[in-house]
Design a protein around this motif. Structure first.
Motif, PDB file in Angstrom:
ATOM      1  N   GLY A  19      28.302   4.013 -36.263  1.00  0.00           N
ATOM      2  CA  GLY A  19      29.004   4.707 -37.357  1.00  0.00           C
ATOM      3  C   GLY A  19      28.020   5.562 -38.138  1.00  0.00           C
ATOM      4  N   THR A  72      27.669   8.687 -38.488  1.00  0.00           N
ATOM      5  CA  THR A  72      28.147   9.910 -39.151  1.00  0.00           C
ATOM      6  C   THR A  72      29.017   9.617 -40.369  1.00  0.00           C
ATOM      7  OG1 THR A  72      29.928   9.892 -37.529  1.00  0.00           O
ATOM      8  CG2 THR A  72      28.079  11.379 -37.086  1.00  0.00           C
ATOM      9  N   GLY A  73      29.217   8.353 -40.697  1.00  0.00           N
ATOM     10  CA  GLY A  73      30.061   7.999 -41.846  1.00  0.00           C
ATOM     11  C   GLY A  73      29.255   7.904 -43.132  1.00  0.00           C
ATOM     12  N   SER A  74      29.922   7.410 -44.159  1.00  0.00           N
ATOM     13  CA  SER A  74      29.299   7.311 -45.478  1.00  0.00           C
ATOM     14  C   SER A  74      28.138   6.299 -45.476  1.00  0.00           C
ATOM     15  CB  SER A  74      30.402   6.931 -46.473  1.00  0.00           C
ATOM     16  OG  SER A  74      29.887   6.454 -47.648  1.00  0.00           O
ATOM     17  N   ILE A  75      28.371   5.111 -44.914  1.00  0.00           N
ATOM     18  CA  ILE A  75      27.287   4.114 -44.828  1.00  0.00           C
ATOM     19  C   ILE A  75      26.217   4.609 -43.852  1.00  0.00           C
ATOM     20  CG2 ILE A  75      26.729   1.777 -43.973  1.00  0.00           C
ATOM     21  CD1 ILE A  75      28.109   1.567 -46.592  1.00  0.00           C
ATOM     22  N   ASN A  89      32.689   8.530 -33.929  1.00  0.00           N
ATOM     23  CA  ASN A  89      34.018   8.479 -33.322  1.00  0.00           C
ATOM     24  C   ASN A  89      34.345   9.821 -32.665  1.00  0.00           C
ATOM     25  OD1 ASN A  89      36.547   7.566 -32.641  1.00  0.00           O
ATOM     26  ND2 ASN A  89      37.459   8.089 -34.599  1.00  0.00           N
ATOM     27  N   THR A  90      34.449  10.871 -33.479  1.00  0.00           N
ATOM     28  CA  THR A  90      34.771  12.204 -32.941  1.00  0.00           C
ATOM     29  C   THR A  90      33.750  13.271 -33.349  1.00  0.00           C
ATOM     30  OG1 THR A  90      36.111  12.601 -34.902  1.00  0.00           O
ATOM     31  CG2 THR A  90      37.279  11.785 -32.972  1.00  0.00           C
ATOM     32  N   ASN A  91      32.957  12.989 -34.346  1.00  0.00           N
ATOM     33  CA  ASN A  91      32.047  13.997 -34.900  1.00  0.00           C
ATOM     34  C   ASN A  91      30.813  14.208 -34.007  1.00  0.00           C
ATOM     35  OD1 ASN A  91      30.376  15.610 -36.395  1.00  0.00           O
ATOM     36  ND2 ASN A  91      30.410  14.349 -38.250  1.00  0.00           N
ATOM     37  N   ALA A 141      38.030  -1.431 -35.076  1.00  0.00           N
ATOM     38  CA  ALA A 141      37.303  -0.896 -33.918  1.00  0.00           C
ATOM     39  C   ALA A 141      35.834  -1.311 -33.953  1.00  0.00           C
ATOM     40  CB  ALA A 141      37.418   0.620 -33.890  1.00  0.00           C
ATOM     41  N   ALA A 198      28.179  -3.915 -42.529  1.00  0.00           N
ATOM     42  CA  ALA A 198      28.958  -3.194 -43.549  1.00  0.00           C
ATOM     43  C   ALA A 198      30.430  -3.319 -43.224  1.00  0.00           C
ATOM     44  CB  ALA A 198      28.551  -1.728 -43.578  1.00  0.00           C
ATOM     45  N   ASN A 199      30.736  -3.330 -41.931  1.00  0.00           N
ATOM     46  CA  ASN A 199      32.135  -3.382 -41.480  1.00  0.00           C
ATOM     47  C   ASN A 199      32.750  -4.727 -41.842  1.00  0.00           C
ATOM     48  OD1 ASN A 199      34.123  -4.429 -39.430  1.00  0.00           O
ATOM     49  ND2 ASN A 199      34.175  -2.265 -38.952  1.00  0.00           N
ATOM     50  N   GLU A 214      35.809  -5.542 -41.704  1.00  0.00           N
ATOM     51  CA  GLU A 214      36.930  -5.921 -40.847  1.00  0.00           C
ATOM     52  C   GLU A 214      36.505  -6.911 -39.759  1.00  0.00           C
ATOM     53  OE1 GLU A 214      36.086  -2.830 -41.667  1.00  0.00           O
ATOM     54  OE2 GLU A 214      37.788  -1.899 -42.675  1.00  0.00           O
ATOM     55  N   ASP A 234      27.520  -4.988 -47.545  1.00  0.00           N
ATOM     56  CA  ASP A 234      28.478  -4.647 -48.597  1.00  0.00           C
ATOM     57  C   ASP A 234      27.814  -5.032 -49.924  1.00  0.00           C
ATOM     58  OD1 ASP A 234      30.844  -3.836 -49.650  1.00  0.00           O
ATOM     59  OD2 ASP A 234      32.092  -5.248 -48.546  1.00  0.00           O
ATOM     60  N   MET A 294      32.360   6.909 -51.482  1.00  0.00           N
ATOM     61  CA  MET A 294      32.545   6.148 -50.228  1.00  0.00           C
ATOM     62  C   MET A 294      33.501   6.897 -49.311  1.00  0.00           C
ATOM     63  SD  MET A 294      33.116   2.344 -51.873  1.00  0.00           S
ATOM     64  CE  MET A 294      34.576   2.752 -52.812  1.00  0.00           C
ATOM     65  N   GLY A 295      33.727   6.353 -48.114  1.00  0.00           N
ATOM     66  CA  GLY A 295      34.686   6.947 -47.183  1.00  0.00           C
ATOM     67  C   GLY A 295      36.103   6.845 -47.743  1.00  0.00           C
ATOM     68  N   MET A 316      24.905   2.670 -52.595  1.00  0.00           N
ATOM     69  CA  MET A 316      24.890   1.824 -51.398  1.00  0.00           C
ATOM     70  C   MET A 316      23.524   1.768 -50.730  1.00  0.00           C
ATOM     71  SD  MET A 316      27.499   0.052 -50.939  1.00  0.00           S
ATOM     72  CE  MET A 316      27.095  -0.592 -49.333  1.00  0.00           C
TER      73      MET A 316
HETATM   74  P1  NDP Z   1      33.487   6.333 -42.867  1.00  0.00           P
HETATM   75  O1  NDP Z   1      34.902   6.604 -42.571  1.00  0.00           O
HETATM   76  O2  NDP Z   1      32.756   7.220 -43.790  1.00  0.00           O
HETATM   77  O3  NDP Z   1      32.637   6.307 -41.473  1.00  0.00           O
HETATM   78  C1  NDP Z   1      33.061   5.558 -40.381  1.00  0.00           C
HETATM   79  C2  NDP Z   1      32.111   5.714 -39.214  1.00  0.00           C
HETATM   80  O4  NDP Z   1      32.661   5.013 -38.070  1.00  0.00           O
HETATM   81  C3  NDP Z   1      31.945   7.156 -38.752  1.00  0.00           C
HETATM   82  O5  NDP Z   1      30.684   7.297 -38.140  1.00  0.00           O
HETATM   83  C4  NDP Z   1      33.049   7.321 -37.726  1.00  0.00           C
HETATM   84  O6  NDP Z   1      32.808   8.380 -36.821  1.00  0.00           O
HETATM   85  C5  NDP Z   1      32.965   5.976 -37.026  1.00  0.00           C
HETATM   86  N1  NDP Z   1      34.226   5.554 -36.422  1.00  0.00           N
HETATM   87  C6  NDP Z   1      35.463   5.617 -36.972  1.00  0.00           C
HETATM   88  N2  NDP Z   1      36.385   5.114 -36.120  1.00  0.00           N
HETATM   89  C7  NDP Z   1      35.711   4.737 -35.016  1.00  0.00           C
HETATM   90  C8  NDP Z   1      36.115   4.181 -33.766  1.00  0.00           C
HETATM   91  N3  NDP Z   1      37.388   3.918 -33.495  1.00  0.00           N
HETATM   92  N4  NDP Z   1      35.160   3.892 -32.859  1.00  0.00           N
HETATM   93  C9  NDP Z   1      33.853   4.165 -33.120  1.00  0.00           C
HETATM   94  N5  NDP Z   1      33.410   4.718 -34.268  1.00  0.00           N
HETATM   95  C10 NDP Z   1      34.338   4.995 -35.210  1.00  0.00           C
HETATM   96  O7  NDP Z   1      33.435   4.814 -43.337  1.00  0.00           O
HETATM   97  P2  NDP Z   1      32.386   4.138 -44.334  1.00  0.00           P
HETATM   98  O8  NDP Z   1      31.007   4.497 -43.939  1.00  0.00           O
HETATM   99  O9  NDP Z   1      32.846   4.324 -45.717  1.00  0.00           O
HETATM  100  O10 NDP Z   1      32.649   2.593 -44.017  1.00  0.00           O
HETATM  101  C11 NDP Z   1      32.203   1.970 -42.817  1.00  0.00           C
HETATM  102  C12 NDP Z   1      32.444   0.471 -42.935  1.00  0.00           C
HETATM  103  O11 NDP Z   1      31.649  -0.034 -44.011  1.00  0.00           O
HETATM  104  C13 NDP Z   1      33.887   0.092 -43.289  1.00  0.00           C
HETATM  105  O12 NDP Z   1      34.228  -1.091 -42.660  1.00  0.00           O
HETATM  106  C14 NDP Z   1      33.859  -0.100 -44.798  1.00  0.00           C
HETATM  107  O13 NDP Z   1      34.855  -1.003 -45.245  1.00  0.00           O
HETATM  108  C15 NDP Z   1      32.468  -0.677 -44.978  1.00  0.00           C
HETATM  109  N6  NDP Z   1      31.872  -0.445 -46.291  1.00  0.00           N
HETATM  110  C16 NDP Z   1      31.724   0.831 -46.769  1.00  0.00           C
HETATM  111  C17 NDP Z   1      31.170   1.053 -48.012  1.00  0.00           C
HETATM  112  C18 NDP Z   1      30.931   2.437 -48.532  1.00  0.00           C
HETATM  113  O14 NDP Z   1      30.330   2.582 -49.589  1.00  0.00           O
HETATM  114  N7  NDP Z   1      31.331   3.484 -47.840  1.00  0.00           N
HETATM  115  C19 NDP Z   1      30.769  -0.063 -48.881  1.00  0.00           C
HETATM  116  C20 NDP Z   1      30.891  -1.348 -48.240  1.00  0.00           C
HETATM  117  C21 NDP Z   1      31.441  -1.530 -47.007  1.00  0.00           C
HETATM  118  P3  NDP Z   1      33.312   9.916 -37.162  1.00  0.00           P
HETATM  119  O15 NDP Z   1      32.385  10.415 -38.239  1.00  0.00           O
HETATM  120  O16 NDP Z   1      33.153  10.628 -35.878  1.00  0.00           O
HETATM  121  O17 NDP Z   1      34.730   9.805 -37.620  1.00  0.00           O
END
Ligand code: NDP
Length: 407
Positions: A23, A25-28, A51-53, A117, A135-136, A138, A162, A216-217, A278
């Motif tokens: 993950g 490319t996401g916020s964490i 995921n798609t990025n 996922a 962090a996940n 779920e 978290d 956050m995301g 974070m």
């Molecule tokens: P984001 O939506 O910002 O990022 C999610 C990441 O997971 C991206 O890299 C995304 O890729 C990838 N992704 C999404 N779906 C899939 C999939 N089906 N298969 C593989 N990769 C996938 O989420 P956050 O970073 O905000 O959160 C991530 C986890 O951390 C969550 O479980 C959240 O509850 C937890 N969390 C987040 C906090 C925060 O401050 N953001 C704080 C505490 C916990 P792409 O970019 O390509 O979509």
């Protein structure tokens, strides 16, 4: 033996550590890459996933000289190959490639895929006994006991990323299990903390996305507004630290400076404080068992002036009450809670239901699940994924009638 190390066995880490970010490319992921960027000589990036990025992933993989990059969307393999052309970075696509990324031999893995996922990739890292910064949430909410048992069996070290759980993780080191009375998870209360129920019912997406303190995301920001996120965190804390629901309290603390507290038998309450960033809990996980330099703003309590607290309101935020119900029910109920919430949040984002209907859909799905006699202990990832899948279908079936029903 618990997979969460509760006592700090100090060591002086000197060797280069290999790390994987699921993950990325996401916020964490972004916060994690920021920390790695600040200490390039200490870390070798093994694998990065998205995921798609594809473009964001390829950019990071090239910047950090990753050995492997994986994208979950199987149709994007060629795009990823093109983006990495001329480098020696291996790549893959599809769920199996994300699992492969987690299974590759990195010492430390950030599990920051969003949603259910993230479960199988996190298990792949856990099964080889890695240090997994989790962090996940779920993973725990869906697979709970089973996830922690697998981690303990494999000798994996689960580092709670978290912020609230990381705070508890830090505070728990002050005593032992027998001395623990309760843990307290703080909650900012989100953007609707002071709103009346009728206004919360009608809240728009833009309003739900305005978190007062944290950046956050999208999904987790909406969960913060409904306090479903706090519900998920209560469940997460229960599984992570083997706590009964009665041992976990939620306290609304709008400034988000105290992230978690632990009360011990002598009535000492040990808290962890910090600016809401974070990168602090992630830095704690990355440095564990040492501490590294974190980039968050220095905490200036004199400038903040006041820290305030309120009891949570289970009436205006029924999602929090439902989390305790799910935890007490057990046997897959927390998986149903999470699955129904994911469906509800997606429906809210798509404009199909009102904000207030999110909790109603979760409650209706949980009720239907319990009435159908489907409750059973989860003993494998496939069990958890199957309950998740069926609960989603159930929630989708219930969606039209919930959408029509006013509060
Ligand atoms: P984001 O939506 O910002 O990022 C999610 C990441 O997971 C991206 O890299 C995304 O890729 C990838 N992704 C999404 N779906 C899939 C999939 N089906 N298969 C593989 N990769 C996938 O989420 P956050 O970073 O905000 O959160 C991530 C986890 O951390 C969550 O479980 C959240 O509850 C937890 N969390 C987040 C906090 C925060 O401050 N953001 C704080 C505490 C916990 P792409 O970019 O390509 O979509």
């Amino acid at each position: 033996m618990s997979a969460v190390p509760l006592r700090n066995n100090k060591s002086v880490a000197s060797a280069v550590r290999s790390v994987t970010v699921l993950g990325a490319t996401g916020s964490i992921g972004d916060s994690t890459m920021d920390l790695l960027r600040a200490s390039r000589d200490r870390y070798q990036v093994e694998a990065l996933t998205a995921n798609t990025n594809v473009q964001g992933l390829a950019k990071l993989a090239k910047e950090f000289g990753a050995r492997f990059a994986a994208v979950a969307d199987p149709s994007r393999l060629n795009e990823l190959k093109d983006a990495l052309a001329g480098t020696r970075i291996e790549c893959g696509a599809g769920e199996s490639a994300i699992i492969e990324a987690a299974a590759r031999p990195a010492d430390w893995v950030m599990a920051a895929v969003s949603g259910a996922a993230g479960l199988k990739p996190a298990l792949a890292a856990v099964d080889r006994g890695a240090s997994v910064a989790l962090a996940n949430k779920e993973c725990l909410v869906c697979a709970g006991d089973f996830f922690m048992q697998r981690a303990a069996k494999a000798g994996a070290c689960i580092l709670p990323a978290d912020s609230e759980h990381n705070a508890l993780f830090q505070a728990l080191g002050s005593g032992n299990r027998e001395e623990l009375v309760r843990v307290i998870i703080t909650a900012s209360g989100g953007p609707f903390r002071t709103w009346a129920s009728a206004d919360i019912e009608q809240a728009t997406l833009a309003q739900a996305l305005k978190h007062p303190n944290w950046s956050m995301g999208q999904k987790i920001t909406i969960d913060s507004a409904s306090m479903m996120n706090k519900g998920l965190e209560v469940i997460e804390a229960s599984y992570l630290f083997a706590l009964a629901p009665e041992e976990i309290d939620v306290l609304v603390h709008p400034q988000s400076i105290i992230h978690g507290m632990v009360e011990f038998s002598d009535r000492s309450v040990v808290a962890q404080l910090g600016s809401p960033d974070m990168r602090t809990p992630i830095a704690h996980c990355l440095g564990w068992p040492d501490r590294i330099v974190g980039p968050a703003a220095k905490l200036d309590l004199a400038k903040i002036g006041q820290l305030t607290f309120e009891a949570p309101d289970f009436e205006r935020f029924p999602g929090l009450r439902l989390a305790y119900d799910a935890l007490r029910t057990g046997r897959g109920a927390t998986t149903v809670y999470n699955a129904a919430n994911e469906v509800a949040v997606a429906a809210f984002i798509a404009g199909k239901i009102r904000f207030g209907a999110i909790a109603r859909l979760v409650e209706a799905t949980m009720d239907a699940w319990i009435r159908s006699g489907n409750l059973a202990p989860l003993t494998s990832a496939d069990d958890a994924i199957s309950v998740d899948h069926n609960a989603r279908n159930k929630a989708v079936t219930l969606l039209p009638q919930i959408a029509l029903k006013a509060s």
